[in-house]
Design a protein around this motif. Structure first.
Motif, PDB file in Angstrom:
ATOM      1  N   ILE A  58       0.864  -1.176   0.000  1.00  9.86           N
ATOM      2  CA  ILE A  58       0.000   0.000   0.000  1.00  9.86           C
ATOM      3  C   ILE A  58       0.900   1.226   0.000  1.00  9.86           C
ATOM      4  O   ILE A  58       1.864   1.292   0.785  1.00  9.86           O
ATOM      5  CB  ILE A  58      -0.898   0.049   1.257  1.00  9.86           C
ATOM      6  CG1 ILE A  58      -1.817  -1.167   1.327  1.00  9.86           C
ATOM      7  CG2 ILE A  58      -1.715   1.337   1.300  1.00  9.86           C
ATOM      8  CD1 ILE A  58      -2.555  -1.286   2.656  1.00  9.86           C
ATOM      9  N   TYR A  75       1.215   5.186   0.897  1.00  8.93           N
ATOM     10  CA  TYR A  75       0.561   6.283   1.605  1.00  8.93           C
ATOM     11  C   TYR A  75       1.264   7.594   1.305  1.00  8.93           C
ATOM     12  O   TYR A  75       2.430   7.624   0.898  1.00  8.93           O
ATOM     13  CB  TYR A  75       0.475   6.040   3.113  1.00  8.93           C
ATOM     14  CG  TYR A  75       1.730   5.532   3.804  1.00  8.93           C
ATOM     15  CD1 TYR A  75       2.934   6.221   3.762  1.00  8.93           C
ATOM     16  CD2 TYR A  75       1.685   4.358   4.557  1.00  8.93           C
ATOM     17  CE1 TYR A  75       4.054   5.757   4.421  1.00  8.93           C
ATOM     18  CE2 TYR A  75       2.801   3.891   5.226  1.00  8.93           C
ATOM     19  CZ  TYR A  75       3.977   4.591   5.159  1.00  8.93           C
ATOM     20  OH  TYR A  75       5.085   4.127   5.816  1.00  8.93           O
ATOM     21  N   LEU A 117      -7.035   7.231   3.778  1.00  9.34           N
ATOM     22  CA  LEU A 117      -5.981   6.249   4.033  1.00  9.34           C
ATOM     23  C   LEU A 117      -6.552   5.041   4.767  1.00  9.34           C
ATOM     24  O   LEU A 117      -6.202   3.893   4.460  1.00  9.34           O
ATOM     25  CB  LEU A 117      -4.845   6.881   4.844  1.00  9.34           C
ATOM     26  CG  LEU A 117      -3.665   5.964   5.170  1.00  9.34           C
ATOM     27  CD1 LEU A 117      -3.076   5.345   3.906  1.00  9.34           C
ATOM     28  CD2 LEU A 117      -2.593   6.723   5.940  1.00  9.34           C
ATOM     29  N   ASP A 139      -9.535   3.901   4.486  1.00 14.77           N
ATOM     30  CA  ASP A 139     -10.267   3.138   3.465  1.00 14.77           C
ATOM     31  C   ASP A 139      -9.316   2.349   2.573  1.00 14.77           C
ATOM     32  O   ASP A 139      -9.621   1.216   2.162  1.00 14.77           O
ATOM     33  CB  ASP A 139     -11.114   4.089   2.609  1.00 14.77           C
ATOM     34  CG  ASP A 139     -12.304   4.670   3.373  1.00 14.77           C
ATOM     35  OD1 ASP A 139     -12.666   4.114   4.425  1.00 14.77           O
ATOM     36  OD2 ASP A 139     -12.846   5.696   2.918  1.00 14.77           O
ATOM     37  N   ALA A 140      -8.145   2.945   2.266  1.00 15.81           N
ATOM     38  CA  ALA A 140      -7.157   2.244   1.430  1.00 15.81           C
ATOM     39  C   ALA A 140      -6.614   1.021   2.164  1.00 15.81           C
ATOM     40  O   ALA A 140      -6.442  -0.054   1.568  1.00 15.81           O
ATOM     41  CB  ALA A 140      -6.027   3.199   1.062  1.00 15.81           C
ATOM     42  N   ALA A 156      -9.319  -1.649   2.101  1.00 15.26           N
ATOM     43  CA  ALA A 156      -9.525  -2.239   0.777  1.00 15.26           C
ATOM     44  C   ALA A 156      -8.521  -3.344   0.500  1.00 15.26           C
ATOM     45  O   ALA A 156      -8.858  -4.381  -0.098  1.00 15.26           O
ATOM     46  CB  ALA A 156      -9.431  -1.153  -0.291  1.00 15.26           C
TER      47      ALA A 156
END
Length: 333
Positions: free
Chosen positions: A189, A191, A204, A206-207, A210
């Protein structure tokens, strides 16, 4: 001998390379000619008087070393001159010679370089203690690692895979994502750069959710802190374990209602105090690390080596959060 000394509070530019008297091994001690000293984030903090320990000046930074035993003190039976060793020292490692307690050192395998040896104990020792003793990581669980391309972060990726976890690596650049993947991360991921406003923080979180999936992260290894903490915590699993490892992005303020909603634990990781309070448990962890090292399941990734006179540059790069893997200062031939 030469030593890279902090004589005044400040950044790496305040360090000075000076001649100081050679140390002498006393009873139960060994004198080690230092060949390599790795750089870690505490070295950034300690010279600025921002670390939890504040040694009297002048002192040399540098928390872990590898070298060759040069002399032994009275009563020492475990080591002899010529033995190759590695050790953590807290501070004082950026010197040509150092005195250690006989039980402080571990044997450096003959096939390993001094740079590798100086890069094992602090990062992997911290991380095995974090994941197993504090986080109780189990095979098949999901581990989220923040700052996954740094020294402790990369150790968390490798050890997480060695212990059978699914590892998700969170990093700030594509280059760092590639390094985390090379270390074994299953997914990555990216950021952004903090500080975050409320919407950015939610995005972030939500990321993280996911990529982690509906169950979230069973264990979160946070070596970053700051504004990254809350979004990560929002992605934790029911009864997950949040490991507080470090704060290069700042000390976060945590909404404790989140811990109630997820019935999760927030666990501090203070490896240095653990080694002093339970040295036998630490030695068992270190023995396991050496087995994993021999089996090829972990391998310190030394990405840059600095000459002794540029030791301050290594600390500066660490402070700028530009390091991938381990930065090492070469001190002796």
């Amino acid at each position: 001998m030469k030593a890279l000394l902090s004589k005044a509070v400040g950044g790496p530019e305040t360090l000075v390379l000076e001649e100081v008297p050679d140390p002498v091994a006393g009873p139960g001690q060994i004198l080690v000619a230092v060949k390599a000293c790795s750089i870690n984030y505490p070295d950034v903090l300690i010279i600025e008087d921002k670390y939890q320990f504040k040694p009297p000046r002048p002192f040399a930074p540098g928390g872990e070393i590898a070298g060759v035993v040069e002399a032994v003190g009275e009563g020492v039976t475990k080591w002899k001159p010529g033995d190759r060793v590695l050790s953590t020292v807290g501070n004082g490692g950026l010197v040509e010679k150092i005195v250690l307690g006989e039980g402080q050192a571990f044997a450096l395998p003959p096939e390993r370089s001094f740079e590798e040896g100086a890069s094992l104990l602090l990062t992997y020792g911290t991380t095995i203690h974090a994941l197993l003793d504090r986080g109780h990581l189990k095979e098949g669980e999901t581990l989220l690692v923040l700052g996954a391309a740094g020294g402790v972060g990369m150790a968390a990726v490798e050890l997480g895979k060695a212990f059978g976890a699914r590892v998700v690596a969170a990093v700030s650049t594509e280059e760092k994502a590639a390094a985390a993947k090379a270390a074994g991360a299953d997914e990555t991921i990216l950021y952004g750069t903090a500080p975050f406003d409320k919407e950015q923080s939610k995005a972030l979180a939500d990321a993280f959710k996911a990529v982690l999936g509906p169950n979230g992260a069973d264990v979160i290894y946070d070596a970053v802190g700051g504004d990254y903490c809350e979004p990560a915590l929002r992605s934790i699993a029911w009864e997950g374990r949040y490991l507080v490892v470090g704060f290069p992005a700042g000390i976060p303020k945590l909404p404790l209602n989140l811990t109630l909603l997820k019935s999760c634990d927030v666990c501090g990781v203070f490896w240095g105090a653990f080694t002093a309070r339970d040295p036998e448990a630490n030695r068992a962890n270190v023995a396991r690390l050496f087995r994993l090292w021999q089996e090829g399941k972990i391998a310190p990734r030394v990405t840059e080596v600095f000459p002794f006179e540029r030791g301050g540059d290594a600390i500066a790069k660490m402070g700028a959060r530009g390091a991938i893997g381990k930065l090492v200062v070469r001190i002796g031939d």
